[in-house]
Scaffold this motif. Structure first.
Motif, PDB file in Angstrom:
ATOM      1  N   ASN A 113      12.896   1.547  10.868  1.00 17.49           N
ATOM      2  CA  ASN A 113      11.994   1.272   9.730  1.00 17.49           C
ATOM      3  C   ASN A 113      11.638  -0.450   9.419  1.00 17.49           C
ATOM      4  OD1 ASN A 113      14.453  -0.508   9.048  1.00 17.49           O
ATOM      5  ND2 ASN A 113      15.650   1.300   8.330  1.00 17.49           N
TER       6      ASN A 113
ATOM      7  N   ARG B 260       7.661   0.358  14.747  1.00 18.33           N
ATOM      8  CA  ARG B 260       7.492   1.573  13.746  1.00 18.33           C
ATOM      9  C   ARG B 260       7.393   2.847  14.285  1.00 18.33           C
ATOM     10  NH1 ARG B 260       7.388   0.136   8.316  1.00 18.33           N
ATOM     11  NH2 ARG B 260       8.514   2.152   8.165  1.00 18.33           N
TER      12      ARG B 260
ATOM     13  N   GLU C 180       0.731  -1.130  -0.106  1.00 19.41           N
ATOM     14  CA  GLU C 180       0.012  -0.060  -0.278  1.00 19.41           C
ATOM     15  C   GLU C 180       0.880   1.042   0.209  1.00 19.41           C
ATOM     16  OE1 GLU C 180      -3.392   2.354   2.743  1.00 19.41           O
ATOM     17  OE2 GLU C 180      -2.376   0.472   3.512  1.00 19.41           O
ATOM     18  N   THR C 181       1.723   1.147   0.927  1.00 18.22           N
ATOM     19  CA  THR C 181       2.865   2.283   1.043  1.00 18.22           C
ATOM     20  C   THR C 181       3.509   2.585  -0.201  1.00 18.22           C
ATOM     21  OG1 THR C 181       3.106   1.542   3.127  1.00 18.22           O
ATOM     22  CG2 THR C 181       4.151   3.444   2.724  1.00 18.22           C
TER      23      THR C 181
ATOM     24  N   LYS D 285       1.832   3.925  -3.440  1.00 15.66           N
ATOM     25  CA  LYS D 285       1.341   5.216  -3.214  1.00 15.66           C
ATOM     26  C   LYS D 285       2.708   6.181  -3.552  1.00 15.66           C
ATOM     27  CE  LYS D 285      -2.035   7.533  -0.704  1.00 15.66           C
ATOM     28  NZ  LYS D 285      -3.068   7.193   0.210  1.00 15.66           N
ATOM     29  N   ARG D 286       4.002   5.574  -3.235  1.00 17.07           N
ATOM     30  CA  ARG D 286       5.219   6.241  -3.512  1.00 17.07           C
ATOM     31  C   ARG D 286       5.520   6.132  -4.897  1.00 17.07           C
ATOM     32  NH1 ARG D 286       9.308   6.443   1.337  1.00 17.07           N
ATOM     33  NH2 ARG D 286       7.490   6.618   2.508  1.00 17.07           N
TER      34      ARG D 286
ATOM     35  N   GLU E   2       3.622  -2.283  14.928  1.00 15.65           N
ATOM     36  CA  GLU E   2       3.334  -0.992  14.719  1.00 15.65           C
ATOM     37  C   GLU E   2       4.211  -0.228  16.081  1.00 15.65           C
ATOM     38  OE1 GLU E   2      -0.890  -0.654  15.362  1.00 15.65           O
ATOM     39  OE2 GLU E   2      -1.314  -0.732  13.307  1.00 15.65           O
TER      40      GLU E   2
END
Lengths: 243, 246
Positions: free
Chosen positions: A152, A147, A61-62, A65-66, A144
């Motif tokens: 990272n 993070r 997902e991330t 987007k990037r 989570e």
């Protein structure tokens, strides 16, 4: 007394005469070599594939987007991994061995090396899924929390997720290794002198089936017993620091 | 140093291709030293909003600026900024594979490159402060919920964050343990820490909060000083909400 002498005579005939016990030793040596190397290959492949698959699931997902090369690369690697798992898990290991030996690695004359590659490739597929299930079994909150502190993705995996996943998968991993040891017994299909093949050779030469085959079975049993004991010990040590 | 620590503009978060709108356009500024308490009915998006602030939830639209940096810009190194945003979760999320002291020192050692001795010294000071110094060597499984949450707060503090985000920190606790956790948070607020707290503890909101935000259906419905919000609610939705919980 007479029974005992007969048994001793047969033992001597089967194993000592013509130094046939050395065949068993040689066979055992090959079995151990093949198992050890394919174990390492399998774990390395397993770690790589499991990392690709789980990081794709978690980061797509991330990354999508990037945009950019990263996403396409990971996506491609993920697809390749899936094909690998599909083919390896979808065909019998004997067939894989025959194909490698007679077709793909035809030019390699060292049968033991071919067997190492074959069992390594095969085991890797199963180990990959074992590792992936371990990674997925760790609570999302652990990830989570890592993070949120600023770790990272890779650091979180390394310091927090993998240590917990490893503990969970250890029994299953041990199981996979037991399967692997015994699976190498098909190496004789392509003329490799492994433990099973050695026992069978003695049987053919002496026309005695009982002693050589039982001896082979006992050796496998001993190997698996040692492995089970060792992983059990490791498991208990890993668990101890939680209580 | 600017007075605004977090600026949120037009924040939207949609799920399932836009059929579920968890956040539907939020504008909000958080100033240094503020204790902002976010309240609202379940499913109103308050947790999603909080989790968006450090990008644990990736916004669909809108921008978030933290200490002058637009962190929603994909080029921003979010990991660096997260070090300055402590977060406390409903489920504590202490690292199960590490004992208490290692839980606290892991990030300072690995990320701030602090020496092990310095990190442990600091961790022990923090543990003293919450009265759990004797638990340094035990594993999270051996602590009560309240103890776990106090350690979780301290773990975040060890990174010396500029803001602390609390996601329903007392919702998973037995009632008699809520007090000890709120006490630690109260201490923090007194020390001038900037805090954003999602909670159902209205007493805490009124006493410690400098501003209360009431969210409803993914939007900020009403906000103001705690006394105004609780004693003179304007919107019907807030009146209705308060009548049900107090």
């Amino acid at each position: 007394m007479q029974k005992f002498t007969e048994f001793a005579d047969e033992l001597r005939f089967v194993f000592v005469e013509s130094d046939r016990w050395k065949w068993l030793i040689e066979g055992l040596g090959n079995t151990l070599k093949i198992t050890a190397v394919s174990l390492i290959i399998g774990i390395v492949i397993g770690i790589v594939i499991a990392s690709i698959r789980s990081s794709f699931d978690k980061n797509q997902e991330t990354m999508k987007k990037r945009g950019g090369v990263g996403y396409n690369l990971l996506s491609a690697l993920n697809s390749i991994s899936k094909v690998y798992l599909w083919v390896i898990r979808g065909t019998p290991v004997v067939v894989q061995l025959l194909i490698l030996y007679f077709i793909i690695l035809q030019s390699v004359s060292n049968g033991v090396a071919v067997a190492m590659v074959c069992f390594g490739l095969n085991s890797g597929a199963y180990v990959a899924e074992i590792f992936r299930s371990g990674i997925m079994s760790v609570d999302e909150g652990q990830f989570e929390a890592g993070r949120s502190l600023g770790f990272n993705y890779l650091q979180t995996m390394r310091h927090i997720i993998i240590p917990q996943a490893f503990k969970t998968v250890l029994p299953t991993l041990c199981n996979e290794f037991i399967v692997l040891i015994k699976e190498t017994s098909i190496a004789g299909y392509v003329g490799i002198m492994d433990l099973t093949k050695a026992g069978d050779l003695i049987r053919g030469r002496t026309f005695k089936a009982f002693l050589p085959l039982i001896a082979v079975a006992l050796i496998y049993l001993a190997l698996v017993t040692v492995l089970t004991w060792a992983t059990g010990k490791l498991e208990r040590r890993l668990r101890r620091n939680e209580r | 140093m600017s007075a605004n620590i977090i600026e949120v503009q037009g924040l939207k978060k949609h799920y399932n291709d836009g059929t579920v709108k968890a956040l539907n356009g939020i504008d909000c500024t958080i100033r240094r030293g503020e204790v902002v308490v976010i309240i609202g009915p379940s499913g109103c998006g308050k947790s999603t909003f909080l989790r968006s602030l450090n990008l644990l939830e990736l916004p669909t639209e809108g921008s978030i600026t933290f200490e002058g940096q637009v962190i929603t810009n994909p080029k921003t190194d979010i990991n660096r900024h997260r070090q300055k945003m402590g977060m406390v979760f409903q489920q504590f999320n202490l690292f199960n594979n590490l004992n208490i002291i290692d839980n606290i020192t892991l990030a300072p050692i690995k990320l701030l490159k602090m020496s092990k001795e310095d990190a442990e010294k600091k961790a022990m000071e923090l543990l003293e402060r919450i009265g759990l110094a004797d638990k340094a060597q035990v594993y999270p499984q051996q602590l009560s919920g309240g103890q776990k949450q106090r350690v979780a707060i301290v773990r975040a503090l060890a990174m010396e964050p500029d803001v602390m985000l609390f996601d329903e920190p007392t919702s998973a606790l037995d009632p008699e343990m809520v007090g000890e956790v709120l006490e630690v948070m109260r201490d923090l607020a007194r020390g001038g820490m900037t805090m954003v707290v999602v909670t159902h503890e209205m007493g805490f909101a009124r006493e410690v909060g400098t501003r209360v935000i009431f969210m409803n259906e993914g939007q900020i419905c009403e906000e103001g000083r705690p006394d105004d919000i609780f004693d003179y609610p304007q919107s019907d939705r807030l009146k209705d909400f308060l009548s049900k919980i107090i």
